[in-house]
Design a protein around this motif. Structure first.
Motif, short mmCIF file in Angstrom:
data_model
loop_
_atom_site.label_atom_id
_atom_site.label_comp_id
_atom_site.label_asym_id
_atom_site.label_seq_id
_atom_site.Cartn_x
_atom_site.Cartn_y
_atom_site.Cartn_z
N HIS A 118 0.82 -1.22 0.00
CA HIS A 118 0.00 0.00 0.00
C HIS A 118 0.85 1.27 0.00
CE1 HIS A 118 0.73 1.11 4.25
NE2 HIS A 118 0.92 -0.18 4.39
N CYS A 119 2.16 1.13 0.07
CA CYS A 119 3.03 2.30 0.13
C CYS A 119 3.24 2.92 -1.25
CB CYS A 119 4.39 1.92 0.72
SG CYS A 119 4.29 1.30 2.42
N GLN A 120 3.61 4.19 -1.24
CA GLN A 120 3.95 4.88 -2.49
C GLN A 120 5.35 4.47 -2.90
OE1 GLN A 120 3.02 8.86 -0.83
NE2 GLN A 120 1.72 9.13 -2.64
N ARG A 121 5.49 3.94 -4.11
CA ARG A 121 6.77 3.42 -4.58
C ARG A 121 7.17 4.08 -5.90
NH1 ARG A 121 8.90 0.75 -0.19
NH2 ARG A 121 7.37 -0.73 0.67
N PRO A 122 8.47 4.03 -6.25
CA PRO A 122 8.93 4.61 -7.53
C PRO A 122 8.25 3.94 -8.72
CG PRO A 122 10.79 4.09 -6.10
CD PRO A 122 9.58 3.47 -5.46
N ASN A 123 7.87 4.74 -9.71
CA ASN A 123 7.23 4.15 -10.91
C ASN A 123 7.84 4.67 -12.20
OD1 ASN A 123 6.26 6.76 -10.93
ND2 ASN A 123 4.12 6.19 -10.54
N THR A 124 9.06 5.18 -12.11
CA THR A 124 9.76 5.63 -13.32
C THR A 124 11.23 5.26 -13.22
OG1 THR A 124 10.23 7.81 -12.32
CG2 THR A 124 8.22 7.62 -13.65
N GLY A 125 11.88 5.16 -14.39
CA GLY A 125 13.32 4.95 -14.47
C GLY A 125 13.78 3.63 -13.90
N ILE A 126 15.05 3.58 -13.53
CA ILE A 126 15.65 2.35 -13.02
C ILE A 126 15.02 1.91 -11.71
CG2 ILE A 126 17.47 3.61 -11.78
CD1 ILE A 126 17.78 0.15 -13.51
N ARG A 127 14.55 2.88 -10.91
CA ARG A 127 13.94 2.52 -9.62
C ARG A 127 12.63 1.75 -9.81
NH1 ARG A 127 13.92 7.49 -5.54
NH2 ARG A 127 13.50 5.77 -4.11
N HIS A 129 12.18 -0.50 -12.14
CA HIS A 129 12.58 -1.89 -12.40
C HIS A 129 13.09 -2.56 -11.13
CE1 HIS A 129 11.96 -1.37 -16.69
NE2 HIS A 129 12.69 -0.28 -16.65
N LEU A 130 13.80 -1.81 -10.30
CA LEU A 130 14.25 -2.35 -9.02
C LEU A 130 13.07 -2.67 -8.12
CD1 LEU A 130 17.29 0.02 -8.28
CD2 LEU A 130 17.38 -2.38 -9.00
N GLU A 131 12.04 -1.85 -8.21
CA GLU A 131 10.83 -2.09 -7.43
C GLU A 131 10.16 -3.40 -7.85
OE1 GLU A 131 7.55 -1.72 -4.88
OE2 GLU A 131 9.59 -0.94 -4.86
N ARG A 132 10.13 -3.67 -9.16
CA ARG A 132 9.55 -4.93 -9.65
C ARG A 132 10.33 -6.13 -9.12
NH1 ARG A 132 8.50 -3.45 -16.06
NH2 ARG A 132 6.65 -2.12 -15.74
N ILE A 133 11.64 -6.00 -9.07
CA ILE A 133 12.48 -7.09 -8.55
C ILE A 133 12.18 -7.31 -7.07
CG2 ILE A 133 14.86 -7.79 -8.04
CD1 ILE A 133 15.69 -6.26 -10.60
N ARG A 134 12.06 -6.20 -6.33
CA ARG A 134 11.76 -6.29 -4.90
C ARG A 134 10.45 -7.03 -4.65
NH1 ARG A 134 8.86 -4.00 -0.88
NH2 ARG A 134 7.58 -2.90 -2.41
N VAL A 135 9.42 -6.66 -5.38
CA VAL A 135 8.10 -7.28 -5.22
C VAL A 135 8.15 -8.76 -5.60
CG1 VAL A 135 5.73 -7.29 -6.06
CG2 VAL A 135 6.84 -5.12 -5.53
N THR A 136 8.88 -9.08 -6.66
CA THR A 136 9.00 -10.47 -7.09
C THR A 136 9.65 -11.33 -6.02
OG1 THR A 136 9.17 -9.82 -9.42
CG2 THR A 136 9.99 -12.01 -8.83
N ILE A 137 10.70 -10.81 -5.40
CA ILE A 137 11.39 -11.55 -4.33
C ILE A 137 10.46 -11.78 -3.15
CG2 ILE A 137 13.24 -11.41 -2.60
CD1 ILE A 137 14.90 -9.92 -4.73
N ILE A 138 9.76 -10.72 -2.74
CA ILE A 138 8.85 -10.85 -1.59
C ILE A 138 7.75 -11.88 -1.88
CG2 ILE A 138 7.08 -9.66 -0.23
CD1 ILE A 138 8.80 -7.17 -0.34
N ASN A 139 7.14 -11.79 -3.06
CA ASN A 139 6.06 -12.72 -3.38
C ASN A 139 6.55 -14.15 -3.47
OD1 ASN A 139 4.20 -10.66 -3.43
ND2 ASN A 139 4.21 -10.41 -5.65
N TRP A 140 7.79 -14.34 -3.96
CA TRP A 140 8.36 -15.69 -4.02
C TRP A 140 8.54 -16.23 -2.60
CZ3 TRP A 140 12.65 -18.18 -2.10
CH2 TRP A 140 12.90 -19.45 -2.60
N CYS A 141 9.07 -15.41 -1.70
CA CYS A 141 9.27 -15.85 -0.31
C CYS A 141 7.92 -16.18 0.33
CB CYS A 141 10.00 -14.78 0.48
SG CYS A 141 11.73 -14.54 0.00
N ILE A 142 6.93 -15.30 0.14
CA ILE A 142 5.61 -15.55 0.72
C ILE A 142 5.04 -16.87 0.22
CG2 ILE A 142 3.21 -14.75 0.74
CD1 ILE A 142 4.25 -11.89 0.78
N SER A 143 5.27 -17.17 -1.04
CA SER A 143 4.72 -18.41 -1.63
C SER A 143 5.30 -19.65 -0.97
CB SER A 143 5.00 -18.45 -3.13
OG SER A 143 6.38 -18.69 -3.40
N LYS A 144 6.45 -19.52 -0.32
CA LYS A 144 7.08 -20.66 0.34
C LYS A 144 6.58 -20.86 1.76
CE LYS A 144 9.36 -21.38 -3.34
NZ LYS A 144 8.88 -22.47 -4.25
#
Length: 383
Positions: A118-127, A129-144
Motif C-alpha cells: 500500500h506504500c507509495q513506490r517509484p514508478n519511473t526509471g531504473i527505480r 525496475h528495481l521495485e519490480r524485482i523487490r516485489v517479485t522476491i517478496i512474493n516468491w518468499c511468501i509463496s514458500k
C-alpha cells in the motif's frame, strides 16, 4: 502439548498493538510466543509468562533500515518452535531468508503480511525496475510459507492473483484490542465530557477530532483549509491529539485562519483519551489511515478521509456514506460542503456512529483476528 511460536520482528520492541494482540492470542489459545527483535524493549511493552521478548544483535544495524538476526537461526535449531511467524518486508532480511531456512529445518513458517503493497513506490526509471524485482522476491518468499495471514480480503485476493495457493491464505482483519477499547469508554461520564467541553469552549460546537502523528502524509492541512472556507466555521472546533514535524505549521495555519482549534500534543493516558474521543462528533484523517480507524469506530466516531492509493488495509472497514465518508483526493471543496451540510446534521452523525460501532463488533473485532490467526498457526483454543 502447548504450541511454541517464534515471532521475528525488528519492530516488535515498540509496537504496542502487536504486544496486545499476541498477549490475547496466548491467553485464549494453547500457545506460547517468543519474540526476537533488535532494540531495547519499550516500557509499555508488557511480557507475560507466555509471551517473552528477546533482544538480539542486528548485524546490519548501520546499513539503512536493513536487519539480519543470525541468532534467529540458532534459536530455531536449538529450541525447535512449532511454528515461525514472520513479516516479509524487503528490509527484513532474516524474515525473507526464513523461506529457505524453515524448509531446510522442516519448521512450519507463517508469513503475516498486508498482501499487497500500500506504500507509495517509484514508478519511473531504473527505480521502477528495481521495485519490480523487490516485489517479485517478496512474493516468491511468501509463496514458500506454509500458511499466510493477510490483514484484509484484498490482500488475499492480490496474493491469489500472484499465483499463491488460495487454501493456505487466511484473512485476519488487522485490528486493535477492540474489547479493551470498547470497555475504556464505558466509565466516561457526561460530567467528564461537559468539563472537557467547558475547558476548551466546545459547547454548541460540532467537534472534529484528529488523533495521530502530525506528518505530512496525514494531510490535516486539507481539513484546515476547508474549514477556513466554511460559512459555519464559527460553529465548528478542531481537537488535535499528537505530535510530529507538522505540529507548529498546522497549528499556525489554524490560528491564522481564526479557527477554534486546540492542539493538545501527545496524550498517552487512556482515561483522558477516552474523554476526548467521547467529546467529539467526527474523526478526521484526510491522508493516510491506519489502525486509527479502529480506535475511532470503537468510540462511535465516523471517519472522514480522502480516496488515496496508500491507505493501510484497515481502510477496508470504511463504507462510504455508511460509517464515514471518503472525499476525492485534494478536493477541499468537498470537505467544505460536508462541514456546511452533513457535518451539522445530528441524525446523519448518529446513524453513522451506530454503523461504526457495528463495524467494530462484527468486522474489526479482535476475536475475528485471533480466530483466523489461530487457524493459520495451527493452535487450538484453551478449554
Amino acid at each position: 502439548m502447548t504450541n511454541k511460536i517464534l515471532f521475528v520482528s525488528k519492530d516488535a520492541s515498540w509496537q504496542r498493538y502487536r504486544n496486545e494482540i499476541l498477549t490475547e492470542l496466548t491467553a485464549r489459545f494453547d500457545c506460547e510466543v517468543d519474540v526476537i527483535t533488535q532494540s531495547d524493549i519499550k516500557d509499555y511493552i508488557i511480557p507475560t509468562n507466555k509471551l517473552r521478548y528477546l533482544k538480539c544483535l542486528n548485524i546490519f544495524k548501520y546499513i539503512g533500515s536493513l536487519s539480519l538476526f543470525p541468532y534467529v537461526y540458532k534459536f530455531i535449531v536449538k529450541e525447535k518452535p512449532s511454528v515461525v511467524l514472520a513479516l516479509p518486508n524487503s528490509s527484513n532480511i532474516t524474515e525473507l531468508t526464513l523461506a529457505l531456512f524453515c524448509k531446510l529445518t522442516r519448521t512450519k513458517l507463517v508469513y503475516w503480511t498486508h498482501g499487497y503493497d500500500h506504500c507509495q513506490r517509484p514508478n519511473t526509471g531504473i527505480r521502477k525496475h528495481l521495485e519490480r524485482i523487490r516485489v517479485t522476491i517478496i512474493n516468491w518468499c511468501i509463496s514458500k510459507g506454509d500458511s499466510i495471514i493477510t490483514f484484509s480480503a484484498p490482500g488475499k485476493q492480490y496474493l491469489v492473483e500472484q499465483g499463491i495457493k488460495e487454501h493456505k491464505i487466511f484473512v485476519a482483519p488487522n485490528t486493535l484490542n477492540t474489547e479493551k477499547l470498547l470497555a475504556s469508554y464505558l466509565p466516561v461520564t457526561n460530567l467528564q465530557v461537559e468539563d472537557f467541553k467547558t475547558q476548551y469552549s466546545l459547547h454548541n460546537k460540532t467537534v472534529y477530532l484528529f488523533s495521530g502523528r502530525l506528518r505530512e502524509g496525514k494531510r490535516l492541512n486539507h481539513f484546515i483549509s476547508a474549514l477556513a472556507k466554511s460559512k459555519h466555521k464559527a460553529d465548528v472546533a478542531i481537537i488535535v491529539v499528537g505530535n510530529g514535524e507538522m505540529f507548529d505549521q498546522w497549528k499556525s495555519m489554524s490560528e491564522n485562519a481564526d479557527l477554534n482549534s486546540h492542539f493538545l500534543g501527545e496524550i498517552f493516558d487512556e482515561t483522558k483519551l477516552a474523554v476526548i474521543f467521547k467529546s467529539a462528533d467526527w474523526f478526521i484523517m484526510p491522508g493516510y489511515v491506519g489502525l486509527a480507524i479502529v480506535h475511532a469506530f470503537s468510540a462511535g466516531l465516523p471517519v472522514l478521509t480522502e480516496k488515496i492509493s496508500f491507505h493501510s488495509p484497515e481502510i477496508n472497514y470504511l463504507k462510504d456514506g455508511v460509517n464515514g465518508k471518503m472525499f476525492d483526493e485534494f478536493s477541499i471543496d468537498q470537505w467544505t460542503t460536508f462541514i456546511d451540510s452533513e457535518g451539522l446534521n445530528a441524525a446523519t452523525k448518529s446513524g453513522m456512529s451506530q454503523e461504526a460501532l457495528k463495524t467494530v463488533n462484527n468486522e474489526a473485532s479482535i476475536s475475528n483476528q485471533l480466530s483466523s490467526m489461530a487457524k493459520a498457526l495451527g493452535v487450538m483454543a484453551n478449554v
